[in-house]
Design a protein around this motif. Structure first.
Motif, mmCIF file in Angstrom:
data_model
loop_
_atom_site.group_PDB
_atom_site.id
_atom_site.type_symbol
_atom_site.label_atom_id
_atom_site.label_comp_id
_atom_site.label_asym_id
_atom_site.label_seq_id
_atom_site.Cartn_x
_atom_site.Cartn_y
_atom_site.Cartn_z
ATOM 1 N N UNK A 57 0.803 -1.229 -0.047
ATOM 2 C CA UNK A 57 -0.134 -0.003 -0.026
ATOM 3 C C UNK A 57 0.687 1.359 -0.050
ATOM 4 N N UNK A 58 0.728 1.889 -1.219
ATOM 5 C CA UNK A 58 1.549 3.219 -1.080
ATOM 6 C C UNK A 58 0.774 4.327 0.039
ATOM 7 N N UNK A 59 -0.478 4.549 -0.477
ATOM 8 C CA UNK A 59 -1.131 5.642 0.394
ATOM 9 C C UNK A 59 -2.731 5.303 0.248
ATOM 10 N N UNK A 60 -3.285 5.951 1.201
ATOM 11 C CA UNK A 60 -4.974 6.042 1.158
ATOM 12 C C UNK A 60 -5.184 7.485 0.698
ATOM 13 N N UNK A 61 -6.245 7.545 -0.224
ATOM 14 C CA UNK A 61 -6.260 8.884 -0.558
ATOM 15 C C UNK A 61 -7.755 9.182 -0.395
ATOM 16 N N UNK A 62 -8.418 9.686 0.797
ATOM 17 C CA UNK A 62 -9.970 9.679 0.918
ATOM 18 C C UNK A 62 -10.436 8.337 0.899
ATOM 19 N N UNK A 63 -11.459 8.125 -0.060
ATOM 20 C CA UNK A 63 -12.106 6.709 -0.148
ATOM 21 C C UNK A 63 -11.142 6.179 -1.431
ATOM 22 N N UNK A 64 -10.014 6.799 -1.866
ATOM 23 C CA UNK A 64 -9.160 6.012 -2.831
ATOM 24 C C UNK A 64 -7.943 5.245 -2.282
ATOM 25 N N UNK A 65 -7.243 4.561 -2.962
ATOM 26 C CA UNK A 65 -6.109 3.802 -2.626
ATOM 27 C C UNK A 65 -5.168 3.700 -3.748
ATOM 28 N N UNK A 66 -4.008 3.759 -3.199
ATOM 29 C CA UNK A 66 -2.656 3.572 -4.373
ATOM 30 C C UNK A 66 -1.850 2.481 -3.900
ATOM 31 N N UNK A 67 -1.424 1.585 -4.634
ATOM 32 C CA UNK A 67 -0.488 0.624 -4.159
ATOM 33 C C UNK A 67 0.253 0.214 -5.374
ATOM 34 N N UNK A 68 1.548 -0.537 -5.082
ATOM 35 C CA UNK A 68 2.472 -0.903 -6.098
ATOM 36 C C UNK A 68 3.352 -2.261 -5.744
ATOM 37 N N UNK A 69 3.687 -2.770 -7.006
ATOM 38 C CA UNK A 69 4.385 -3.976 -6.733
ATOM 39 C C UNK A 69 5.719 -3.514 -7.474
ATOM 40 N N UNK A 70 7.038 -3.772 -7.142
ATOM 41 C CA UNK A 70 8.358 -3.823 -7.875
ATOM 42 C C UNK A 70 8.295 -4.960 -9.033
ATOM 43 N N UNK A 71 8.368 -4.663 -10.118
ATOM 44 C CA UNK A 71 8.414 -5.829 -11.370
ATOM 45 C C UNK A 71 9.810 -5.438 -12.117
#
Length: 374
Positions: free
Chosen positions: A232-246
């Motif tokens: 999980x990168x961050x929670x943005x209000x009712x949104x979400x950002x996540x990432x995977x190293x590839x």
């Protein structure tokens, strides 16, 4: 020796010695061993030869080594660690000691120890051993307390940054030469999601109820993203950002299908939840992969470990799109061509449209997406 000082020395011996009278007699009959140090004066300095140790009778002694280490008070023995080192070359002070307020001490030196009988010497060394044991126990308690404090600090840090950010921050804190976390270029798979209809829902219920629902949906996403190997990168209000190293083919082969499956599962569980509770809520999820920069992009003394770059922006735009250019509504999960292309041979690919649709953003930049099937 004055009666008050003798009583305090007796109390010290009775605390640490199994047979204090035998030693007490010898100690009390030696004159000139009570010393007085005025407030702030040095009892000894770092690097001094350790010729003496002291029993504090009144006041306190501060122990310093580039800062306060500890404070010893009446009834404590100080200076014994350096005094009992084996060789004269090692018998030097490792810290400064200062009187904290006016302090009275009973001084013990090598001549005193040499004057003791075998029995008295055994009792005295028993005293020192018990004092050292008590200090070791105290040190162990302090280390345990520091460890628990560090674990709590790490737990709190984990609540605000992803695993990558936590690891980078801890490494940075350990490196006193730098205040910045070095950025790194890396291919990443980025997830953006947003709860559809949440603003209207939140306006119709209490803040507590709205917060409970959004936490439940965020917990669901966080759990499935974590199980799929993402962060999980961050929670943005009712949104979400996540990432995977590839950065390599092996991780792309592993993470792309896992992320797509996690996104589909989120949609399925949320649809069941909305149906069971009569909630007019849905979700949009965009997944795209490409080069990005990972690092701390915060300011004002705050850590903001995240990924930035055009590939990250593209994932956000795929999530935000409502309709394709032909006017048809898009499915809840939107994969870029890059992500969909990595699903070949995986069962999860059958859950998405094989032919991509074209969407455009507000700047009329066009993207191809493969949406989840109904």
């Amino acid at each position: 020796m004055k009666a008050a000082a003798a009583q305090k020395l007796t109390a010290f011996l009775r605390k640490y010695c199994s047979d204090p009278p035998a030693l007490l007699t010898e100690m009390l009959k030696q004159p000139g061993r009570t010393v007085t140090i005025s407030d702030g004066r040095a009892l000894c300095r770092k690097g001094d030869v350790a010729d003496d140790i002291w029993v504090i009778l009144e006041g306190a002694v501060r122990v310093h080594d580039d800062g306060l280490i500890t404070t010893r008070t009446a009834g404590d023995l100080v200076g014994e660690a350096a005094f009992y080192r084996l060789s004269p070359a090692q018998r030097v002070r490792g810290a400064d000691m200062f009187a904290s307020g006016d302090a009275r001490l009973f001084r013990i030196d090598l001549s005193f120890v040499d004057s003791l009988s075998e029995r008295q010497a055994g009792l005295w060394h028993e005293v020192v051993a018990r004092v050292l044991t008590e200090k070791l126990d105290e040190s162990q308690r302090q280390r345990s307390a520091l460890r628990l404090k560090r674990e709590e600090q790490e737990r709190l840090l984990n609540m605000f940054v992803c695993e990558e950010g936590h690891a980078a921050a801890m490494a940075n804190f350990s490196d006193q030469s730098s205040d910045a976390i070095d950025p790194e270029a890396c291919d990443v798979l980025t997830w953006f999601s947003d709860i559809v209809g949440f603003s209207c829902y939140a306006a119709s219920v209490s803040p507590i109820e709205a917060a409970g629902v959004v936490r439940e949906i965020m917990d669901l996403q966080a759990r499935l993203i974590g199980e799929a190997g993402g962060q999980i990168d961050k929670f943005i209000g009712d949104g979400l950002m996540a990432f995977w190293r590839v950065p390599d083919a092996a991780r792309r082969k592993r993470h792309f299908p896992a992320a797509a499956h996690a996104a589909l599962t989120v949609c399925s569980v949320l649809a069941d939840m909305a149906r069971e509770r009569a909630l007019e809520l849905d979700i949009r999820i965009g997944l795209h992969s490409g080069p990005a920069i990972l690092g701390d992009f915060g300011g004002g003394g705050r850590i903001a470990f995240t990924s930035i770059g055009e590939s990250v922006n593209t994932a956000s735009r795929l999530e935000q799109a409502r309709f394709c250019m032909s006017g048809e509504k898009l499915g809840p999960v939107r994969l870029s061509d890059v992500v969909y292309g990595q699903l070949a041979g995986h069962a999860v690919a059958d859950k998405f449209e094989p032919v991509g649709r074209i969407v455009s953003d507000k700047n009329d930049i066009r993207y191809t997406v493969h949406c989840s099937l109904p």
